[in-house]
Design an enzyme around this catalytic site. Structure first.
Site, PDB file in Angstrom:
ATOM      1  N   LYS B 246       0.829  -1.201   0.000  1.00  0.00           N
ATOM      2  CA  LYS B 246       0.000   0.000   0.000  1.00  0.00           C
ATOM      3  C   LYS B 246       0.865   1.254   0.000  1.00  0.00           C
ATOM      4  O   LYS B 246       1.921   1.301   0.657  1.00  0.00           O
ATOM      5  CB  LYS B 246      -0.892   0.031   1.246  1.00  0.00           C
ATOM      6  CG  LYS B 246      -2.090  -0.918   1.168  1.00  0.00           C
ATOM      7  CD  LYS B 246      -3.189  -0.364   0.273  1.00  0.00           C
ATOM      8  CE  LYS B 246      -4.353  -1.312   0.093  1.00  0.00           C
ATOM      9  NZ  LYS B 246      -5.209  -1.404   1.269  1.00  0.00           N
ATOM     10  N   ASP B 378      -4.676  -8.113  16.707  1.00  0.00           N
ATOM     11  CA  ASP B 378      -5.321  -7.374  15.627  1.00  0.00           C
ATOM     12  C   ASP B 378      -6.520  -8.150  15.085  1.00  0.00           C
ATOM     13  O   ASP B 378      -6.400  -9.332  14.770  1.00  0.00           O
ATOM     14  CB  ASP B 378      -4.269  -7.173  14.515  1.00  0.00           C
ATOM     15  CG  ASP B 378      -4.760  -6.231  13.431  1.00  0.00           C
ATOM     16  OD1 ASP B 378      -4.998  -5.051  13.751  1.00  0.00           O
ATOM     17  OD2 ASP B 378      -4.914  -6.680  12.281  1.00  0.00           O
ATOM     18  N   GLU B 407      -8.339  -6.367  19.959  1.00  0.00           N
ATOM     19  CA  GLU B 407      -8.684  -5.210  19.138  1.00  0.00           C
ATOM     20  C   GLU B 407      -9.891  -5.547  18.290  1.00  0.00           C
ATOM     21  O   GLU B 407      -9.763  -6.053  17.189  1.00  0.00           O
ATOM     22  CB  GLU B 407      -7.499  -4.814  18.230  1.00  0.00           C
ATOM     23  CG  GLU B 407      -7.758  -3.518  17.463  1.00  0.00           C
ATOM     24  CD  GLU B 407      -8.123  -3.723  16.003  1.00  0.00           C
ATOM     25  OE1 GLU B 407      -8.175  -4.868  15.554  1.00  0.00           O
ATOM     26  OE2 GLU B 407      -8.347  -2.709  15.325  1.00  0.00           O
TER      27      GLU B 407
END
Lengths: 643, 643
Positions: B246, B378, B407
């Protein structure tokens, strides 16, 4: 523990104490099951309730639908008596998930050739489960999916509701999960809907000073039937102890000729399997039961586990009683009070297995010998809870029709526990709930809390043990009001007969809830032919209950706002919403009062309401949310049917 | 099932989902156990809670005391890490029951010779359990009981509190019953009380345009420690994928020099057990962890189970990823969106057992190699729940100190499930709770519902993923207010550091809660020396939290009435009521506002209250139920200690 499933199923309801106890229903009632079902991620999941009667081999299935917040719901109907098992099963539905994702990509104008190839795999996987026409369709679809030249047709079918329906019909279970199995015990209808009448058979004679007999009772059956009662309950009919027998008004010593308390069971004439000689013979009793049955009445027996000092058990099975260090037997007591006409059963006995078996045999005797199907159990809360659980389940295995009413007026959790252990019906605190707020609070607890799943209330305005303060010196109106409340709030109702009908309510002492000259210790001559407004209206209410099925259940009730603290209004409906009734009751037995009654929200869309007062046959049209009513002590209630 | 016990034990609380999941505590917290315990009849019953640490052989016991309505209660303290088991045991206490009944009979002037003989049996039964002096006493009593000539002494001792105490101390268990066994998992203190600081190690350099390293991070540790943080959490430190990387602001294609997202894990330089080369070496990391530890800081790692396309797993274990019919790999997607820099782990893989083992090995590697004891996990809600249950319990078996923060900002039942599966702490919806009623409602749910037993909230005003609307363009006062609320409502709190301190809050697009120029896709040069009012007050609040133990727990909180919708007041206390704090917060970041605050009922008896504002050191005396406060945006809160 390693477990590859991605599905979590929790909080399956209804569920009592982690599934230890079954919930209860009657034949043809519904069970609404809810559960939290979810998976990790965002895949499409599906879940169903599977259920099965104890005699069935195959599970039936009903698909759940999502509500809010990961809660799902499904409803099934229980059609047969006995035990059903149910559980929730859930799975990630990869085929539906594929369709859902592919649809979004197509709408986003993505090229989905790879997705279609995947779809072809899902289609092939169910091809052999489908019927002929579905199979043909699936083969066509699969061809479209794999042939690039059919791309347009392929994406059309990929999105089709037809394919969706077939995927939904033939789910591919993979890594599914299931909840624990829960049970619902299904009784015959009478467990929920019953109308009880109690009298003392020894008071059945129409001759002054004469001990009543079963033959006398048999003559009274047409009257009981005419009044609309379907259950006739007698206090114990066994030989009454002669040692330490109680006298009139609970005197410690009987005088010559005193008949004693029928709950002091057992004498030289036998014990729990015998008939009190003065009532007649076993054949008289059988005849009574048979005649009653023809009239639509079931005879309910009292099951009272205690012994008079001269009960045959005391000699034959001394190990079933507690013996004190000085060699005397332990009488019933609630220190400092002693009850020397009664010896409790010693459930701590090391011979408890034989004891339990004998007590079971007693019940089976009356069931199998005399066709008795209903027992009113005396003081069940003073015998071990697990004994009841065992006894009731043993009886139901052979005789699922048999019902048990728990006579326990004690602490709430104890009354609940008896119901959980299997009692079909329970006495309640209704007898002491008088004000509008008390009644609403209590009925709400019974019908909205977990109790609704296992506790079937039976509302008694009075019993031989309870001459409630509210009825003492009460006028006709309060008697009408109490019976109406009992019979329309609860689908099971009972009265201790003649005393109620003839408004007899003198207490043994001021402030005490015992009847003066109680039939518990003597017999009484009643005028069994007498009719009055109370008997007339009881008859009317009972006949209405037989037709209005919304009154044949207890839980579907909505209390309605009124602007008068002495006017109670409530709306009832059956599971399928076919029958609707609306009750308005004055709690003032002395003055005519008015109120404005609010139509419940459920009915607002149906305005104007065509209503008929089933007591008077008067018809009304209510076309507003708020409606005026006026009730006088003469007729303190409306019982409306809503068209 | 036949079972002779007379005791019923139900509704044992705390209990999660029928005991499938343990409740949670930290060392030295208390567990308050309640249960419905009752017997048939009216006999005296007793019950206790028995509990035992996993390493202990003997059960400890604490007697329950009756509350209302057949509910009993007892409290025990968990003193060691690991798993405790607890259950309730109950019995009819025949000796106490004997004493109770005999006392009533004596008071009623009955002759109790037979009762005394029975008492002698109860006394003899426990003689051998008693200590020497008790034994001597019991022998004397037994003699009185059997000798008619000692009748007066006998009835005196029969009623004596001394005998009662001994009966209570040595119960004779007969036909006792016990509940199912339940579990409580006990963590170290940090599971409940922790203060988190998050920054991106690659932004740790003090030089413009230079990629930060662990060595740079090490230099920042004293600042983190000085500010009072005890947990330093880094986004993933593993090699970042180079394929489909990205670009800045989440651009689909990286440009030359773009550093990519640290959550795109795995490249030619290794996978989950490797270090991103630009951050340094494994030894640099170990040194950082060690230095942090000396400063009282634990380094928390990110545990993010996903792979970049060039992660070594993809080649070595292709079966752990999903392959599409066209031979390409399945990227992460949320149709129609695709995330081509990420491949999800295929948990449906038939090779799942090896997969799970490898994922476990990853965590164990960092625990055992680098002394890591805290993981921020995560997106745990996109992996199977039972995987987490297994993973966490496997790790805790060997390393009970290890903690996991979930999370997950998703649906409530999913967040709850992760906590039930063993996550030590969880992110919350605090980030979006802004008004007084929202805050009260949410904190009440966390601290008063069943969640209090297993869900340990960690309040984050912001994270790299969430630039909340309430902070966007927010002034200094709103930042102060948010940190204060987080740090005093919840015992665990965290901030995404420099961004919060420097009030950076520009969104990527209007209405979006993504940061513009997010550090997720680039590194930033921060002025790590800068101090401002926000950093000063964070430091102050954190230092207060270290002393005021009422702030080191979340559940003991009482919200207090104020007459201003923008003034929130709450009172906190520790389990032993030794430390009491009282917070008043203005929710208005722009104007000075006033309110009258009501002292909670618990404190009314302690009036006048001597209170000290721990932020300003101002002292006050509050001698009324209602007290005036004024708060300005400059300092929008009071944090009072109550003497």
């Amino acid at each position: 523990m390693q477990n590859q499933t991605r599905i979590v199923i929790e909080n399956v309801l209804p569920q009592l104490d982690g599934g230890i106890y079954p919930i209860k229903r009657i034949v043809n009632q519904i069970v609404v099951v809810t559960a939290d079902v979810f998976s990790d991620g965002h895949d499409v999941i599906e879940c169903c309730v599977k259920f099965k009667h104890q005699d069935d081999k195959k599970w039936q299935e009903v698909r759940m639908v999502p509500k809010v917040n990961d809660e799902w719901e499904a409803t099934f109907k229980v059609e047969k008596q006995g035990c059903y098992t149910y559980f929730v099963e859930g799975w990630v539905d990869y085929a539906l998930n594929w369709q859902h994702g592919t649809e979004r990509k197509i709408q986003d104008n993505q090229y989905v050739k790879s997705e279609l190839l995947e779809g072809a795999e899902y289609v092939s996987a169910i091809k052999d489960l489908a019927n002929a026409s579905e199979k043909e369709y699936l083969e066509t679809v699969a061809n479209y999916f794999v042939n690039e030249s059919d791309y347009d047709k392929a994406i059309q079918e990929a999105l089709s509701p037809k394919l969706h329906k077939i995927f939904k019909k033939y789910p591919i279970l993979f890594l599914e999960n299931k909840s624990l199995e829960l049970e619902v015990y299904v009784d015959r209808e009478k467990a929920l809907f019953s109308t009880w009448y109690e009298f003392f058979p020894r008071s059945a004679s129409q001759e002054e000073g004469k001990h009543g007999t079963f033959k006398d009772c048999e003559k009274l059956l047409p009257r009981v039937a005419r009044m609309g009662f379907d259950t006739l309950y007698f206090p114990p009919i066994h030989p009454i102890g002669e040692v330490n027998r109680k006298g009139k008004n609970n005197a410690t010593n009987a005088e010559y000729g005193d008949v004693g308390s029928p709950w002091g069971i057992g004498s030289q004439y036998g014990g729990h399997k015998s008939i009190h000689p003065e009532l007649g013979t076993i054949d008289d009793f059988k005849s009574l039961v048979k005649t009653a049955k023809k009239l639509g009445i079931e005879v309910a027996m009292d099951y009272a586990l205690q012994a008079a000092p001269d009960h045959p058990y005391v000699k034959d099975f001394p190990q079933w009683f507690k013996w004190r260090p000085d060699g005397t037997v332990q009488y019933a007591e609630n220190p400092p009070k002693k009850y020397q006409d009664i010896q409790p059963i010693y459930f701590e006995s090391s011979d408890w297995k034989n004891l339990w078996q004998e007590l079971l045999d007693v019940a089976l005797y009356w069931i199998e010998e005399c066709d008795i199907k209903i027992f009113r159990v005396d003081n069940p809360h003073t015998k071990p809870f697990f004994f009841w659980g065992w006894l009731i389940s043993e009886i139901k295995k052979k005789h699922p029709d048999v019902l048990f009413l728990a006579e326990a007026f004690t602490r709430p959790k104890i009354m609940n526990e008896l119901a959980k252990q299997g009692f079909s019906q329970s006495y309640t605190y209704f007898t002491w709930r008088n004000t509008k707020s008390e009644l609403i609070e209590y009925v709400t607890e019974l019908t909205q809390s977990e109790q609704k799943e296992f506790y079937r209330p039976n509302f008694w305005p009075n019993t031989p043990d309870i001459n409630p303060l509210a009825l003492q010196n009460g006028n006709e109106s309060i008697h009408l009001q109490k019976y109406f409340l009992a019979a329309t709030l609860s689908s099971s109702v009972g009265i201790y007969g003649p005393v109620f009908e003839y408004q007899i309510s003198a207490p043994m002492a001021p402030g005490k809830e015992e009847y003066l000259d109680s039939e518990k210790y003597e017999f009484v001559k009643w005028d069994w032919k007498k009719q009055n407004k109370i008997t007339t209206l009881i008859t009317r209410i009972n006949s209405i209950r037989k037709i209005q099925i919304s009154l044949q259940q207890t839980n579907n009730i909505v209390f309605c706002e009124t602007n008068n603290d002495q006017v109670l209004a409530y709306y009832k409906f059956d599971d399928e919403n076919k029958n609707k009734t609306f009750m308005v009751v004055s709690l003032n037995a002395f003055h005519t009062i008015q109120a404005t009654v609010k139509i419940p929200n459920e009915l607002l869309i149906e305005l104007p309401l065509k209503i008929t007062d089933l007591i008077t046959d008067n018809k009304y049209i209510w076309n507003k949310e708020f409606n005026f009513v006026e009730l006088s002590p003469d007729l303190p209630f409306h019982l409306f049917n809503i068209e």
